[in-house]
Write a protein that holds these residues in place. Structure first.
Motif, mmCIF file in Angstrom:
data_model
loop_
_atom_site.group_PDB
_atom_site.id
_atom_site.type_symbol
_atom_site.label_atom_id
_atom_site.label_comp_id
_atom_site.label_asym_id
_atom_site.label_seq_id
_atom_site.Cartn_x
_atom_site.Cartn_y
_atom_site.Cartn_z
ATOM 1 N N ASN A 126 0.744 -1.281 0.181
ATOM 2 C CA ASN A 126 -0.351 0.243 -0.046
ATOM 3 C C ASN A 126 0.861 1.350 -0.201
ATOM 4 O OD1 ASN A 126 -2.853 0.146 -0.449
ATOM 5 N ND2 ASN A 126 -2.927 0.621 1.624
ATOM 6 N N GLU A 127 2.233 1.276 -0.837
ATOM 7 C CA GLU A 127 2.930 2.551 -0.788
ATOM 8 C C GLU A 127 2.314 3.864 -0.773
ATOM 9 O OE1 GLU A 127 2.759 1.860 -4.556
ATOM 10 O OE2 GLU A 127 2.779 0.243 -2.961
ATOM 11 N N ASP A 128 1.894 3.874 -1.978
ATOM 12 C CA ASP A 128 1.324 5.021 -2.483
ATOM 13 C C ASP A 128 0.535 5.626 -1.149
ATOM 14 O OD1 ASP A 128 -0.957 2.813 -2.773
ATOM 15 O OD2 ASP A 128 -1.176 3.390 -4.791
ATOM 16 N N VAL A 129 -0.699 4.933 -0.938
ATOM 17 C CA VAL A 129 -1.782 5.151 0.399
ATOM 18 C C VAL A 129 -0.683 6.139 1.867
ATOM 19 C CG1 VAL A 129 -4.625 4.285 1.287
ATOM 20 C CG2 VAL A 129 -3.289 3.615 -0.928
ATOM 21 N N ASN A 130 0.305 4.991 1.916
ATOM 22 C CA ASN A 130 0.855 5.238 3.109
ATOM 23 C C ASN A 130 1.949 6.265 2.563
ATOM 24 O OD1 ASN A 130 0.473 2.993 4.241
ATOM 25 N ND2 ASN A 130 2.820 2.063 2.759
ATOM 26 N N THR A 131 2.125 6.925 1.815
ATOM 27 C CA THR A 131 2.591 8.162 1.162
ATOM 28 C C THR A 131 2.033 8.927 0.821
ATOM 29 O OG1 THR A 131 4.418 6.640 -0.153
ATOM 30 C CG2 THR A 131 4.695 8.890 -0.883
ATOM 31 N N TYR A 132 0.845 9.264 0.701
ATOM 32 C CA TYR A 132 -0.462 9.902 0.556
ATOM 33 C C TYR A 132 -0.571 11.015 1.923
ATOM 34 C CZ TYR A 132 -4.151 7.723 -1.445
ATOM 35 O OH TYR A 132 -5.276 6.876 -1.010
ATOM 36 N N THR A 133 -0.628 9.688 2.387
ATOM 37 C CA THR A 133 -1.471 10.234 3.485
ATOM 38 C C THR A 133 -0.604 10.593 4.866
ATOM 39 O OG1 THR A 133 -1.647 7.913 4.740
ATOM 40 C CG2 THR A 133 -3.520 8.289 3.430
ATOM 41 N N THR A 134 0.618 10.381 4.771
ATOM 42 C CA THR A 134 1.852 10.455 5.704
ATOM 43 C C THR A 134 2.575 11.967 5.179
ATOM 44 O OG1 THR A 134 3.084 9.016 4.997
ATOM 45 C CG2 THR A 134 2.409 8.737 6.489
ATOM 46 N N LEU A 135 2.591 12.162 4.257
ATOM 47 C CA LEU A 135 3.164 13.662 3.321
ATOM 48 C C LEU A 135 1.810 14.299 3.396
ATOM 49 C CD1 LEU A 135 5.634 12.069 0.716
ATOM 50 C CD2 LEU A 135 6.381 13.081 3.354
ATOM 51 N N GLY A 136 0.498 14.120 3.036
ATOM 52 C CA GLY A 136 -0.524 15.109 3.174
ATOM 53 C C GLY A 136 -0.904 15.459 4.412
ATOM 54 N N ASN A 137 -0.934 15.048 5.128
ATOM 55 C CA ASN A 137 -0.632 14.702 6.957
ATOM 56 C C ASN A 137 0.360 16.466 7.344
ATOM 57 O OD1 ASN A 137 -0.709 14.325 10.329
ATOM 58 N ND2 ASN A 137 -2.453 14.557 9.456
ATOM 59 N N ARG A 171 0.244 -13.672 -0.726
ATOM 60 C CA ARG A 171 1.383 -14.610 0.527
ATOM 61 C C ARG A 171 0.648 -14.297 1.891
ATOM 62 N NH1 ARG A 171 7.605 -14.445 2.187
ATOM 63 N NH2 ARG A 171 6.994 -15.806 4.255
ATOM 64 N N PHE A 172 0.429 -12.341 2.029
ATOM 65 C CA PHE A 172 0.125 -11.654 2.905
ATOM 66 C C PHE A 172 -1.514 -11.171 3.282
ATOM 67 C CE2 PHE A 172 4.693 -11.261 2.789
ATOM 68 C CZ PHE A 172 5.151 -12.050 3.817
ATOM 69 N N GLY A 173 -2.286 -11.261 2.262
ATOM 70 C CA GLY A 173 -3.600 -10.848 2.369
ATOM 71 C C GLY A 173 -3.655 -9.377 2.292
ATOM 72 N N THR A 174 -4.475 -8.979 2.154
ATOM 73 C CA THR A 174 -5.577 -7.630 1.803
ATOM 74 C C THR A 174 -5.466 -6.853 2.850
ATOM 75 O OG1 THR A 174 -7.644 -8.091 1.502
ATOM 76 C CG2 THR A 174 -6.348 -7.554 0.255
ATOM 77 N N TYR A 175 -5.390 -7.938 4.560
ATOM 78 C CA TYR A 175 -5.513 -7.126 5.775
ATOM 79 C C TYR A 175 -4.303 -6.424 6.115
ATOM 80 C CZ TYR A 175 -5.975 -6.500 11.172
ATOM 81 O OH TYR A 175 -5.580 -5.758 11.998
ATOM 82 N N CYS A 176 -2.999 -7.185 6.424
ATOM 83 C CA CYS A 176 -2.230 -7.418 6.250
ATOM 84 C C CYS A 176 -1.520 -5.428 5.468
ATOM 85 C CB CYS A 176 0.210 -7.771 5.362
ATOM 86 S SG CYS A 176 -0.520 -9.002 6.249
ATOM 87 N N LYS A 177 -1.993 -5.507 3.502
ATOM 88 C CA LYS A 177 -1.968 -4.364 2.865
ATOM 89 C C LYS A 177 -2.127 -3.260 3.464
ATOM 90 C CE LYS A 177 -3.192 -3.471 -2.081
ATOM 91 N NZ LYS A 177 -4.377 -2.126 -1.603
ATOM 92 N N ALA A 178 -3.791 -3.801 4.387
ATOM 93 C CA ALA A 178 -4.486 -2.389 4.687
ATOM 94 C C ALA A 178 -4.180 -1.607 5.686
ATOM 95 C CB ALA A 178 -5.763 -2.950 4.695
ATOM 96 N N PHE A 179 -3.485 -2.670 6.562
ATOM 97 C CA PHE A 179 -3.298 -1.953 8.081
ATOM 98 C C PHE A 179 -1.963 -1.527 7.946
ATOM 99 C CE2 PHE A 179 -1.523 -2.807 12.646
ATOM 100 C CZ PHE A 179 -3.363 -2.505 12.849
#
Length: 287
Positions: free
Chosen positions: A194-205, A236-244
């Motif tokens: 989820n690198e794109d969402v991680n980035t625009y939320t943390t930097l957007g904040n 392998r890790f599922g969408t939960y790990c991705k979202a979390f």
């Protein structure tokens, strides 16, 4: 392309004979530079070089890039696009490119969404003049302070003409999948998933601007239907790990929820009021 200081970077892994985005760009009339960003752990590097030419296949040290970023886990798993995204800035500097767009390798079309004359339907027109689109987006990017801007995605228009994005056509504060970037505005992608969402939320904040501009959208192969690359990690890790991963990065504005669709799955949910500062210009201050 009239802009000689611009190039398309296609981020790819293990698909030297199945780079859909290349065929799509040619079909859309693209005439500019294209480079293929491949990591040194890819066993098919020689095939990429044979197919596209050594000078156009840029190989980066994946472990070295991984050591520079917070991956958001301790999986010791590098099958992610994060490191390629970060490597693009270094590669662009090495080849003398200031502006570039990062594209995944599985796009099948670029589309223009527009309302019908009676305003009752949201119609689709396939893009055949992508050079012009790139030039216009670059012009906007150069004249603003955005760290990065992106094309829309199909999901942004769910609901058709009644979708608020289609009606009001706002510039969205998110930035996903495709990224117009500049070596003069370098930033770091974080999180293995989820690198794109991680980035625009943390930097957007922190007040840093990212944006998606309707009404041009890209069409991509369905998630987890294309073998290799990040697909292997999601399976392998599922969408939960991705979202979390995004919850860990920005817990005050993101939570895990369910995506309601034909294929319900765990997804992230963003509270934009707690994510992006909404600062009013001082000229509106009451005296």
């Amino acid at each position: 392309m009239e802009n000689k200081d611009f190039a398309v970077f296609i981020l790819t892994h293990g698909r030297p004979n199945n780079v859909k985005t290349l065929a799509t760009l040619k079909k859309c009339g693209y005439t500019g530079k294209i480079y293929f960003i491949v990591d040194n752990e890819d066993k098919t590097i020689s095939e990429y070089q044979k197919n596209f030419g050594i000078e156009y296949v840029k190989v980066f040290d994946k472990k070295a890039m991984a050591d520079e970023v917070d991956e958001g886990n301790n999986f010791d798993e590098r099958r992610t696009i994060t490191h390629a995204r970060n490597a693009c800035f270094k590669i662009a500097k090495e080849i003398g490119i200031t502006y570039f767009i990062q594209l995944d390798d599985d796009y099948t079309a670029f589309e223009w969404r527009y309302e019908s004359k009676d305003g009752k339907k949201l119609l689709v027109h396939k893009i055949t003049n992508i050079d012009t689109i790139f030039i216009l987006y670059l012009d906007f990017y150069k004249k603003t302070n955005f760290k990065s801007i992106a094309f829309a995605q199909g999901g942004d228009f769910i609901g058709g003409v009644e979708n608020p994005y289609a009606k009001k056509r706002p510039l969205l504060r998110k930035c996903m999948n495709s990224f117009f970037c500049s070596t003069d505005r370098e930033f770091q992608f974080i999180g293995a998933m989820n690198e794109d969402v991680n980035t625009y939320t943390t930097l957007g904040n922190r007040g840093i601007l990212f944006g998606t501009i309707p009404m041009i959208s890209l069409v991509q192969t369905a998630t987890q239907s294309n073998k290799s690359g990040i697909t292997d990690m999601y399976l392998r890790f599922g969408t939960y790990c991705k979202a979390f991963t995004t919850v860990m990065m920005h817990p005050s504005g993101v939570k895990v929820s369910m995506m309601n669709s034909n294929n319900p799955r765990i997804h992230h949910s963003i509270n934009w009021g707690a994510t992006t500062p909404m600062i009013i210009d001082e000229k509106y201050k009451k005296q």
